[in-house]
Design a protein around this motif. Structure first.
Motif, PDB file in Angstrom:
ATOM      1  N   LEU A 159      31.978  12.656  36.116  1.00 39.89           N
ATOM      2  CA  LEU A 159      30.923  12.994  35.152  1.00 39.89           C
ATOM      3  C   LEU A 159      31.504  13.229  33.749  1.00 39.89           C
ATOM      4  N   MET A 160      32.690  13.826  33.694  1.00 37.05           N
ATOM      5  CA  MET A 160      33.342  14.051  32.390  1.00 37.05           C
ATOM      6  C   MET A 160      33.696  12.710  31.730  1.00 37.05           C
ATOM      7  N   LYS A 161      34.234  11.800  32.532  1.00 38.14           N
ATOM      8  CA  LYS A 161      34.587  10.464  32.031  1.00 38.14           C
ATOM      9  C   LYS A 161      33.322   9.724  31.573  1.00 38.14           C
ATOM     10  N   LEU A 162      32.274   9.874  32.369  1.00 35.22           N
ATOM     11  CA  LEU A 162      31.016   9.197  32.056  1.00 35.22           C
ATOM     12  C   LEU A 162      30.451   9.713  30.722  1.00 35.22           C
ATOM     13  N   LEU A 163      30.571  10.999  30.515  1.00 31.28           N
ATOM     14  CA  LEU A 163      30.082  11.585  29.268  1.00 31.28           C
ATOM     15  C   LEU A 163      30.842  10.999  28.072  1.00 31.28           C
ATOM     16  N   GLU A 164      32.147  10.878  28.241  1.00 31.97           N
ATOM     17  CA  GLU A 164      32.970  10.273  27.192  1.00 31.97           C
ATOM     18  C   GLU A 164      32.503   8.854  26.877  1.00 31.97           C
ATOM     19  N   LYS A 165      32.318   8.068  27.952  1.00 31.06           N
ATOM     20  CA  LYS A 165      31.898   6.668  27.800  1.00 31.06           C
ATOM     21  C   LYS A 165      30.504   6.608  27.185  1.00 31.06           C
ATOM     22  N   TYR A 166      29.642   7.500  27.652  1.00 30.01           N
ATOM     23  CA  TYR A 166      28.258   7.532  27.187  1.00 30.01           C
ATOM     24  C   TYR A 166      28.212   7.767  25.674  1.00 30.01           C
ATOM     25  N   LEU A 167      28.965   8.775  25.226  1.00 32.23           N
ATOM     26  CA  LEU A 167      28.938   9.117  23.800  1.00 32.23           C
ATOM     27  C   LEU A 167      29.452   7.970  22.941  1.00 32.23           C
ATOM     28  N   LYS A 168      30.480   7.320  23.443  1.00 37.97           N
ATOM     29  CA  LYS A 168      31.070   6.202  22.710  1.00 37.97           C
ATOM     30  C   LYS A 168      30.044   5.073  22.563  1.00 37.97           C
ATOM     31  N   LYS A 169      29.388   4.775  23.674  1.00 35.71           N
ATOM     32  CA  LYS A 169      28.448   3.674  23.704  1.00 35.71           C
ATOM     33  C   LYS A 169      27.150   4.006  22.946  1.00 35.71           C
ATOM     34  N   GLU A 170      26.698   5.233  23.075  1.00 37.34           N
ATOM     35  CA  GLU A 170      25.388   5.579  22.537  1.00 37.34           C
ATOM     36  C   GLU A 170      25.374   5.871  21.040  1.00 37.34           C
ATOM     37  N   LEU A 171      26.529   5.973  20.447  1.00 37.74           N
ATOM     38  CA  LEU A 171      26.562   6.205  19.008  1.00 37.74           C
ATOM     39  C   LEU A 171      25.721   5.138  18.294  1.00 37.74           C
ATOM     40  N   LYS A 172      25.806   3.912  18.806  1.00 38.85           N
ATOM     41  CA  LYS A 172      25.017   2.799  18.273  1.00 38.85           C
ATOM     42  C   LYS A 172      23.527   3.102  18.366  1.00 38.85           C
ATOM     43  N   THR A 173      23.124   3.619  19.532  1.00 41.41           N
ATOM     44  CA  THR A 173      21.713   3.936  19.757  1.00 41.41           C
ATOM     45  C   THR A 173      21.257   5.012  18.776  1.00 41.41           C
ATOM     46  N   TYR A 174      22.073   6.028  18.578  1.00 35.79           N
ATOM     47  CA  TYR A 174      21.704   7.101  17.649  1.00 35.79           C
ATOM     48  C   TYR A 174      21.500   6.529  16.246  1.00 35.79           C
ATOM     49  N   HIS A 175      22.406   5.653  15.830  1.00 37.90           N
ATOM     50  CA  HIS A 175      22.279   5.045  14.507  1.00 37.90           C
ATOM     51  C   HIS A 175      21.036   4.160  14.436  1.00 37.90           C
ATOM     52  N   LYS A 176      20.858   3.357  15.479  1.00 34.70           N
ATOM     53  CA  LYS A 176      19.751   2.395  15.486  1.00 34.70           C
ATOM     54  C   LYS A 176      18.384   3.080  15.433  1.00 34.70           C
ATOM     55  N   PHE A 177      18.242   4.164  16.160  1.00 26.39           N
ATOM     56  CA  PHE A 177      16.921   4.800  16.239  1.00 26.39           C
ATOM     57  C   PHE A 177      16.796   6.070  15.392  1.00 26.39           C
ATOM     58  N   GLY A 178      17.800   6.369  14.617  1.00 23.94           N
ATOM     59  CA  GLY A 178      17.702   7.542  13.739  1.00 23.94           C
ATOM     60  C   GLY A 178      17.694   8.849  14.500  1.00 23.94           C
ATOM     61  N   VAL A 179      18.565   8.951  15.503  1.00 23.77           N
ATOM     62  CA  VAL A 179      18.576  10.125  16.374  1.00 23.77           C
ATOM     63  C   VAL A 179      19.757  11.040  16.056  1.00 23.77           C
ATOM     64  N   LYS A 180      19.423  12.310  15.906  1.00 25.95           N
ATOM     65  CA  LYS A 180      20.459  13.323  15.716  1.00 25.95           C
ATOM     66  C   LYS A 180      20.895  13.837  17.082  1.00 25.95           C
ATOM     67  N   PHE A 181      22.208  13.907  17.293  1.00 37.11           N
ATOM     68  CA  PHE A 181      22.729  14.370  18.581  1.00 37.11           C
ATOM     69  C   PHE A 181      23.130  15.837  18.488  1.00 37.11           C
ATOM     70  N   GLU A 182      22.654  16.612  19.439  1.00 37.11           N
ATOM     71  CA  GLU A 182      22.977  18.041  19.500  1.00 37.11           C
ATOM     72  C   GLU A 182      23.307  18.412  20.939  1.00 37.11           C
ATOM     73  N   THR A 183      23.876  19.584  21.135  1.00 36.65           N
ATOM     74  CA  THR A 183      24.106  20.048  22.507  1.00 36.65           C
ATOM     75  C   THR A 183      23.708  21.519  22.625  1.00 36.65           C
ATOM     76  N   ILE A 184      23.447  21.927  23.856  1.00 39.22           N
ATOM     77  CA  ILE A 184      23.348  23.353  24.170  1.00 39.22           C
ATOM     78  C   ILE A 184      24.279  23.581  25.355  1.00 39.22           C
ATOM     79  N   GLY A 185      24.726  24.812  25.514  1.00 37.96           N
ATOM     80  CA  GLY A 185      25.671  25.108  26.584  1.00 37.96           C
ATOM     81  C   GLY A 185      27.011  25.491  25.990  1.00 37.96           C
TER      82      GLY A 185
END
Ligand code: IPE
Ligand code: IPE
Ligand code: MG
Length: 227
Positions: free
Chosen positions: A74-100
């Motif tokens: 799951l930790m590795k997946l999170l790393e991969k996810y963030l790397k890949k999804e940066l494009k999505t955040y840019h494309k759709f104008g999404v701000k990324f935040e976390t809680i925890g």
């Protein structure tokens, strides 16, 4: 009747393991498919006229109890996810935040999480909040501690503001996979949320099912203790 506005949505993304098991696959395959669904849901939310935040339960303070191999995956997946999804955040104008509490993650992962926040901080269409090493009891305890350290008064408004969440109340909380419990998610912020439970396993969840749930949410008579 006036329709309820939906501003803050939260989802407990549950059922990845069962989805994989049904197909004779390793649980990790369910997590991989589940991560892909996040993109579709984020895109939908970013195009929705009123949704401002979507908070997704990705890893709980209790999930460390799982076998090391699954936690590591799951930790590795999170790393991969963030790397890949940066494009999505840019494309759709999404701000990324976390809680925890991020302090339990590796320094490398923490750095990546913070870099993603920094890169997307000016986007305003939607805020996607991933709950990572999140537990509501932990969040509330940390908030109260913070107020005590700062010698501030313990009242509802101050507690709300000291929580990890940059907003107050969740309007609609959805949990997939048929389980009907909160599993230590957003206990403070869901006091008056509408709760929807669907038997669909998270990897099978779609934006059209989300739309159907939102339609039902619109028609609920939300009274907040009044008449
Ligand atoms: C949710 O799916 C994802 C996480 C908790 C990380 P599960 O892994 O809980 O899937 P089930 O509940 O075992 O099917
Ligand atoms: C809740 O799901 C946590 C996440 C979805 C990240 P779990 O599968 O861990 O919850 P329980 O153990 O069934 O309550
Ligand atoms: Mg589960």
């Amino acid at each position: 009747m006036k329709k309820n506005t939906l501003t803050n949505l939260a989802i407990i993304m549950d059922g990845n393991g069962r989805w994989a098991k049904e197909r004779g696959l390793a649980r990790t395959k369910g997590h991989e498919k589940g991560a892909e669904v996040i993109r579709e849901i984020t895109e939908y939310c970013s195009n929705h006229p009123t949704i401002k935040t979507v908070t997704l339960y990705a890893f709980s303070t209790e999930n460390w109890k799982r076998p090391k191999m699954e936690v590591d995956f799951l930790m590795k997946l999170l790393e991969k996810y963030l790397k890949k999804e940066l494009k999505t955040y840019h494309k759709f104008g999404v701000k990324f935040e976390t809680i925890g509490d991020l302090s339990k993650f590796s320094p490398k992962l923490q750095k990546q999480i913070n870099a993603t926040k920094e890169e997307t901080k000016n986007y305003t269409k939607l805020t996607q909040i991933l709950a990572l090493n999140y537990g509501a009891r932990d969040e509330i305890t940390r908030a109260v501690k913070k107020l005590l350290e700062q010698n501030r008064e313990i009242n509802q408004d101050n507690i709300s503001k000291a929580l990890d969440t940059p907003y107050t109340d969740i309007d609609l909380l959805i949990r997939t996979s048929g389980e009907q419990r909160l599993s230590n998610f957003l206990l403070w912020q869901t006091s008056y949320s509408e709760l929807f439970f669907t038997p669909t396993l998270w990897p099978d969840f779609t934006s059209s099912e989300l739309e159907e749930i939102i339609e039902k949410y619109h028609m609920v008579d939300r009274k907040f203790g009044g008449l």
